[in-house]
Design an enzyme around this catalytic site. Structure first.
Site, mmCIF file in Angstrom:
data_model
loop_
_atom_site.group_PDB
_atom_site.id
_atom_site.type_symbol
_atom_site.label_atom_id
_atom_site.label_comp_id
_atom_site.label_asym_id
_atom_site.label_seq_id
_atom_site.Cartn_x
_atom_site.Cartn_y
_atom_site.Cartn_z
ATOM 1 N N LYS A 86 60.598 -21.182 -46.174
ATOM 2 C CA LYS A 86 60.689 -20.159 -47.219
ATOM 3 C C LYS A 86 59.513 -19.183 -47.149
ATOM 4 O O LYS A 86 58.364 -19.592 -46.972
ATOM 5 C CB LYS A 86 60.713 -20.868 -48.584
ATOM 6 C CG LYS A 86 60.764 -19.942 -49.800
ATOM 7 C CD LYS A 86 60.811 -20.754 -51.088
ATOM 8 C CE LYS A 86 60.722 -19.871 -52.325
ATOM 9 N NZ LYS A 86 60.756 -20.655 -53.579
ATOM 10 N N SER A 162 63.597 -18.898 -56.915
ATOM 11 C CA SER A 162 63.215 -17.991 -55.851
ATOM 12 C C SER A 162 63.631 -18.453 -54.457
ATOM 13 O O SER A 162 63.515 -17.687 -53.492
ATOM 14 C CB SER A 162 61.697 -17.794 -55.890
ATOM 15 O OG SER A 162 61.017 -19.019 -55.681
ATOM 16 N N SER A 186 62.916 -23.068 -59.222
ATOM 17 C CA SER A 186 63.255 -22.251 -58.055
ATOM 18 C C SER A 186 63.913 -23.004 -56.915
ATOM 19 O O SER A 186 64.342 -22.384 -55.939
ATOM 20 C CB SER A 186 62.007 -21.534 -57.534
ATOM 21 O OG SER A 186 61.608 -20.532 -58.430
#
Length: 487
Positions: A86, A162, A186
């Site tokens: 990520k 996210s 997230s």
């Protein structure tokens, strides 16, 4: 470590069809490789084809795929399994990161995080970097830098945030597992939006640092997103344990988490809560999914009641504000500050707000964290499991959450986020393990995540219950409208 992880001859081999590849989870792919039915190179070739096809539709990659893949161990419990990391900060040494911002042109991480070293040691084949909202501070992955990441179940809807790019690409079949992080939901919220399994471990179960996670006051967690419960258990077995110098350490596991999947979890005292602590409205379809899970557990012999921890929502907000300030502080303390003209509106507001946030504000946040943690922990001495919705609503259409809206203050932005996702962040504050499972479906076929929360350090219990629910309320046969597994 090995260079790119495959021999040249293997790398060129693409005889595994990407449609067949997408049918397997990580454990299934590893079993094929161990049995000699396919090579790691064949799996990587299929994964690269799948990743290209999926990214063209969902826009989940922050950079072109790595070529070659990042170095990793030749052997390991997940050796040869395709994987993504990520773009939320410095993760892998030598890999640039932007945190979804035009203001960060691609700073190169100087070294691996502790967790990345474990991903490599597990043998995971890291092929790319996934999209995030700017500063990883939204429940929608729609940065100005990369544009919207699209939901494989409905391309007009968002994927949450996210860890949005990770969720989109796992759901689309590009990889079976991807790295995620969770500062307020997230991992779990993208899992809910995309029909995946998303675990936030106990505080201290998985290393979170040294560069990105530790400044976030112990409320940020790292792990991954998967399509199956067994993949989540095997991944946790591969990476769990404190990092060097970690402030927090969870109790040692009682055994391998993968071994918990065949153990019956009862009888349990289960609480079901569908009302948000904030008072935010909850979509009736979302609430009904959590209630249905409670009924299934009751039918298995567990004692199920309606109940929830008693919390002061403003304490939760104080903690989340401090977490946002911690994100801003990493930018303010950097050797060079980004150009404000290239930041999105809420990011600019956050940096201004963080500069005026004082020591007394932070001490008040620590006090609030203590109160929330004690309330949640006390509740989970009288209950073995709490069941809630993951999100308060169905996956939102693109543009619903507007991070670049200049009308927002930091407070108004956070309250907007938690109107949409009011159930997850409490357990970032309090530290208990929580998992989102795709156990509900809207009338239109959209996934609905249901969150299960266990007492601190009891991931073993979460996996037992999750394994039973995966059999009782299976989701494996449900396929998104877009999937590379579809012919």
């Amino acid at each position: 470590m090995i260079d790119a992880g495959v021999e040249d001859a293997e790398k060129d081999c693409t005889s595994m069809d990407m449609h067949e590849y997408a049918k397997y989870d990580a454990v299934g792919l590893r079993a094929l490789i161990e049995a000699g039915e396919v090579t790691a190179g064949e799996v990587e070739g299929a994964a690269r084809a799948a990743l290209a096809a999926a990214d063209a539709e969902v826009n989940g990659l922050a950079l072109p795929p790595f070529d070659p893949a990042l170095d990793r161990a030749a052997t390991g419990p997940l050796a040869g399994v395709p994987f993504l990391i990520k773009d939320h900060g410095p993760v892998a040494g030598g890999v640039p990161f932007t945190i979804g911002s035009r203001a960060l042109p691609g700073i190169v991480a100087p070294h691996d995080s502790d967790l990345m070293a474990r991903f490599r040691a597990a043998g995971l084949v890291t092929l790319g970097l996934t999209t995030v909202p700017e500063m990883a501070l939204s429940f929608s992955t729609e940065s100005v830098r990369y544009g919207p990441t699209r939901n494989p179940w409905d391309l007009d809807r968002g994927v949450g945030g996210s860890s949005g790019g990770a969720a989109a690409l796992v759901a689309a079949g590009a990889v079976p597992v991807a790295h995620g992080s969770d500062g307020a939901g997230s991992i779990r919220i993208p899992a809910s939006c995309c029909g995946l399994v998303g675990l936030k471990p106990s505080r201290g179960r998985v290393p979170c640092g040294p560069d990105a996670g530790e400044p976030m006051l112990g409320m940020a967690y790292e792990f991954g997103l998967t399509r199956t419960v067994r993949d989540a258990a095997h991944l946790l077995d591969a990476v769990q344990g404190p990092g060097v110098g970690d402030k927090y350490t969870a109790p040692s596991p009682r055994g391998r988490y993968a071994g918990e999947l065949g153990i019956e979890p009862g009888p349990l005292r289960v609480a079901v809560a569908t009302e948000a602590w904030s008072g935010a409205a909850v979509d009736p379809q979302v609430a009904a999914a959590a209630v249905r899970v409670g009924r299934v557990l009751e039918g298995m012999g567990h004692a199920v009641t309606e109940d929830r921890p008693v919390l002061d929502w403003e304490d939760v907000m104080r903690c989340m504000t401090a977490t946002a300030v911690a994100i801003g502080s990493m930018i303010l303390l950097a050797p060079r500050r980004p150009d404000p003209g290239k930041l999105e509106a809420v990011s600019r507001r956050l940096l201004e707000f963080a500069e005026g946030y004082g020591a007394l504000d932070m001490l008040a946040a620590f006090g609030a964290q203590n109160r929330v943690t004690r309330s949640a922990a006390a509740f989970l001495t009288g209950h073995d499991l709490l069941v809630t919705p993951t999100l308060g609503r169905l996956p939102a259409p693109h543009g619903t959450l507007r991070y670049d809206d200049p009308g927002h203050t930091v407070d108004s932005w956070l309250r907007t986020l938690f109107e949409y996702g009011p159930f997850t962040m409490v357990f970032n504050v309090s530290g208990q393990p929580a998992i989102s499972l795709p156990l509900g479906w809207s009338d239109g076929g959209l996934p609905i995540g249901v969150q299960l929360v266990a007492p601190y350090g009891r991931e073993d219990l979460l996996f037992r219950v999750a394994g039973v629910l995966e059999k009782a309320m299976p989701w494996a046969e449900r396929t998104p409208g877009f999937s590379v597994g579809r012919r």
